[in-house]
Design a protein around this motif. Structure first.
Motif, short mmCIF file in Angstrom:
data_model
loop_
_atom_site.label_atom_id
_atom_site.label_comp_id
_atom_site.label_asym_id
_atom_site.label_seq_id
_atom_site.Cartn_x
_atom_site.Cartn_y
_atom_site.Cartn_z
N VAL A 243 0.86 -1.18 0.00
CA VAL A 243 0.00 0.00 0.00
C VAL A 243 0.90 1.23 0.00
N LEU A 244 0.61 2.20 -0.86
CA LEU A 244 1.40 3.42 -0.96
C LEU A 244 0.57 4.63 -0.54
N VAL A 245 1.21 5.53 0.19
CA VAL A 245 0.65 6.84 0.51
C VAL A 245 1.45 7.84 -0.32
N PRO A 246 0.83 8.43 -1.36
CA PRO A 246 1.61 9.19 -2.34
C PRO A 246 1.76 10.68 -2.02
N GLY A 247 2.97 11.12 -1.79
CA GLY A 247 3.40 12.50 -1.81
C GLY A 247 2.50 13.54 -1.21
N MET A 248 1.99 13.35 -0.03
CA MET A 248 1.15 14.34 0.64
C MET A 248 1.84 14.82 1.91
N GLY A 249 1.32 15.91 2.49
CA GLY A 249 1.86 16.38 3.75
C GLY A 249 1.26 15.63 4.92
N VAL A 250 1.38 14.30 4.89
CA VAL A 250 0.66 13.47 5.86
C VAL A 250 1.31 13.47 7.23
N LEU A 251 2.57 13.90 7.31
CA LEU A 251 3.28 13.89 8.59
C LEU A 251 3.45 15.30 9.13
N GLU A 252 2.53 16.17 8.80
CA GLU A 252 2.62 17.56 9.24
C GLU A 252 1.27 18.06 9.72
N THR A 253 1.29 19.18 10.44
CA THR A 253 0.05 19.81 10.92
C THR A 253 0.04 21.29 10.54
N THR A 254 0.49 21.59 9.32
CA THR A 254 0.52 22.97 8.87
C THR A 254 -0.86 23.50 8.52
N THR A 255 -1.83 22.61 8.42
CA THR A 255 -3.24 23.01 8.37
C THR A 255 -3.95 22.27 9.50
N PRO A 256 -5.12 22.77 9.95
CA PRO A 256 -5.79 22.15 11.09
C PRO A 256 -6.03 20.65 10.89
N SER A 257 -5.66 19.85 11.90
CA SER A 257 -5.79 18.39 11.80
C SER A 257 -5.97 17.81 13.19
N ARG A 258 -7.11 17.18 13.44
CA ARG A 258 -7.36 16.54 14.72
C ARG A 258 -6.71 15.15 14.74
N PRO A 259 -6.28 14.67 15.89
CA PRO A 259 -5.62 13.35 15.94
C PRO A 259 -6.49 12.21 15.46
N TRP A 260 -7.82 12.33 15.66
CA TRP A 260 -8.71 11.23 15.24
C TRP A 260 -9.07 11.31 13.75
N GLY A 261 -8.49 12.24 13.03
CA GLY A 261 -8.69 12.31 11.59
C GLY A 261 -7.63 11.50 10.85
N LEU A 262 -6.89 12.16 9.95
CA LEU A 262 -5.89 11.45 9.16
C LEU A 262 -4.79 10.82 10.01
N PRO A 263 -4.28 11.47 11.08
CA PRO A 263 -3.24 10.79 11.88
C PRO A 263 -3.67 9.41 12.38
N LEU A 264 -4.91 9.29 12.89
CA LEU A 264 -5.38 7.99 13.35
C LEU A 264 -5.55 7.02 12.18
N SER A 265 -6.06 7.51 11.06
CA SER A 265 -6.23 6.65 9.88
C SER A 265 -4.89 6.09 9.41
N LEU A 266 -3.86 6.92 9.40
CA LEU A 266 -2.54 6.46 8.99
C LEU A 266 -1.99 5.42 9.95
N TRP A 267 -2.19 5.66 11.23
CA TRP A 267 -1.71 4.70 12.23
C TRP A 267 -2.40 3.35 12.06
N CYS A 268 -3.71 3.38 11.82
CA CYS A 268 -4.45 2.13 11.57
C CYS A 268 -3.92 1.42 10.34
N LEU A 269 -3.59 2.18 9.29
CA LEU A 269 -3.00 1.60 8.09
C LEU A 269 -1.68 0.91 8.41
N ALA A 270 -0.81 1.61 9.16
CA ALA A 270 0.50 1.04 9.47
C ALA A 270 0.38 -0.22 10.33
N VAL A 271 -0.51 -0.20 11.32
CA VAL A 271 -0.73 -1.38 12.16
C VAL A 271 -1.29 -2.53 11.32
#
Length: 404
Positions: free
Chosen positions: A95-123
């Motif tokens: 599975v690939l996550v392509p070229g996004m600012g997924v490891l940053e919070t330069t725009t508003p981002s709650r932990p239960w949004g994309l950060p949690l989704s990414l963690w679930c993907l990795a697990v």
């Protein structure tokens, strides 16, 4: 092969990075089947003719269960989404996550949004044996808390990481992720996008790329104030350029930016003096670059709007929202032409527009040389990605061919 993330939902930069990787796979591994677990499954299914599943159960089912209060549906979705992610990942070699600012919070981002989704993907990748790769992503140093823990845990769990600039790799190192021996930095994937032929620019033509800017995650308490000040500043800028006899084109880099485009255009049309102003609703990075091929200059806020302008060899002023825009502009020799969306001087921006206009041909030639260098520098990224995919797939499922 699966693709995961905020894709197909209106962020043109994210979708541009995805387009590069889909093209790479179809050229180098034409027999590989792809699908998507993303925010805009319908768009992706139509665009690529491949299966797509909604990243969030709530987004896919809100209309279906409209009688149920939204908070209850969101709670149900947060319980179901980890299981849905696990079920989807189980059917993939990689599975690939392509070229996004997924490891940053330069725009508003709650932990239960994309950060949690990414963690679930990795697990899920670790549990099922699917190999997960973060390809040419962006990162920044995140304040201690749940979001930081999710992001750093995700980075440690995935099998492949590469970054679009040194700033991103340094940020992960600063947060305690070991990057020295495993992670590489390559140009942003957008530098592999095909570009339309440049045409003679219309005299005194300028494109203004706007954003629904509300600060970063830590700015939430004053987000509306920052938004209002930004819109007022961009409106003042557009008015000043129109008064200076520029032909202005307004555009956004995300579907959520269109309301700002319309708001500023409406304000300008109330002005008594005659002026030339048009609005452009772009649906892809290709649309943005096609719109820019005959424009003289660009002033833009979104990172990938700036990048589209540079990729099209248009002299650019960046009114960015994070250090990543400064890094990008510095890399092409335009580091002095950077401002921050939270606090920029309109008169200084207009003065810089005039200076760039006076040296247009020289700057455009400099950008063309930079683009050639970046395209060549992307070659090792694709080779590294090929090695990763060979390690993920059964031997007879992968056959090398020509890549980008």
């Amino acid at each position: 092969m699966g693709f995961f993330g905020i894709l197909g939902s209106g962020n043109l930069g994210n979708d541009g990075s995805l387009a590069v990787l889909v093209s790479f796979l179809r050229q180098r591994y034409p027999d590989t089947e792809v699908d998507f677990f993303a925010m805009g499954p319908g768009v992706l299914q139509s665009r690529y003719g491949a299966p797509a599943t909604s990243l969030q159960w709530y987004e896919a089912n809100a209309a279906r269960f409209s009688a149920v209060p939204a908070p209850a549906l969101k709670a149900i979705g947060r319980l179901l989404d980890p299981l849905r992610t696990l079920t989807w990942v189980r059917g993939h070699d990689a599975v690939l996550v392509p070229g996004m600012g997924v490891l940053e919070t330069t725009t508003p981002s709650r932990p239960w949004g994309l950060p949690l989704s990414l963690w679930c993907l990795a697990v899920a990748g670790r549990l099922t044996g699917a190999r997960v790769g973060l390809v040419a992503v962006g990162a920044d140093v995140i304040s201690p808390g749940m979001t930081r823990w999710l992001i750093t845990s995700t980075a440690r769990l995935v099998h492949f990481r590469s970054y679009r600039d040194e700033l991103s790799r340094d940020a992960m190192l600063a947060m305690g992720v070991e990057v020295a021996r495993t992670d590489s930095v390559y140009p942003d994937l957008a530098f592999a996008l095909p570009t339309p032929a440049r045409r003679q620019p219309h005299p005194r033509s300028i494109a203004i790329g706007v954003m629904n800017f509300r600060g970063a995650e830590e700015d939430r308490p004053r987000a509306q104030e920052m938004h209002d000040r930004y819109v007022a500043g961009i409106s003042h800028l557009v008015a000043g350029l129109l008064d200076d006899d520029w032909q202005v084109r307004l555009f956004g880099g995300d579907v959520e930016d269109w309301a700002i485009v319309e708001l500023i255009a409406a304000r300008m049309r109330q002005r008594p003096s005659p002026s030339v102003l048009t609005t452009h609703r772009c649906a892809s990075m290709d649309d943005v670059m096609s719109m820019l091929v005959d424009v003289g200059l660009v002033v833009a806020t979104r990172y990938h709007s700036v990048q589209a302008a540079l990729r099209t060899c248009v002299p650019t002023v960046a009114i960015g929202y994070a250090r990543k825009s400064d890094i990008l502009m510095e890399s092409v020799g335009l580091g002095d032409y950077c401002h921050h969306a939270a606090d920029f001087d309109v008169d200084e921006v207009i003065d810089q527009v005039r200076r760039l206009d006076a040296q247009h041909d020289e700057v455009a030639q400099m950008l063309a040389g930079h683009n050639e260098q970046q395209e060549r520098a992307l070659g090792p990224q694709f080779e590294a990605l090929s090695s990763f995919l060979r390690s993920a797939a059964p031997p007879r499922a992968v056959a090398d061919g020509d890549g980008p």
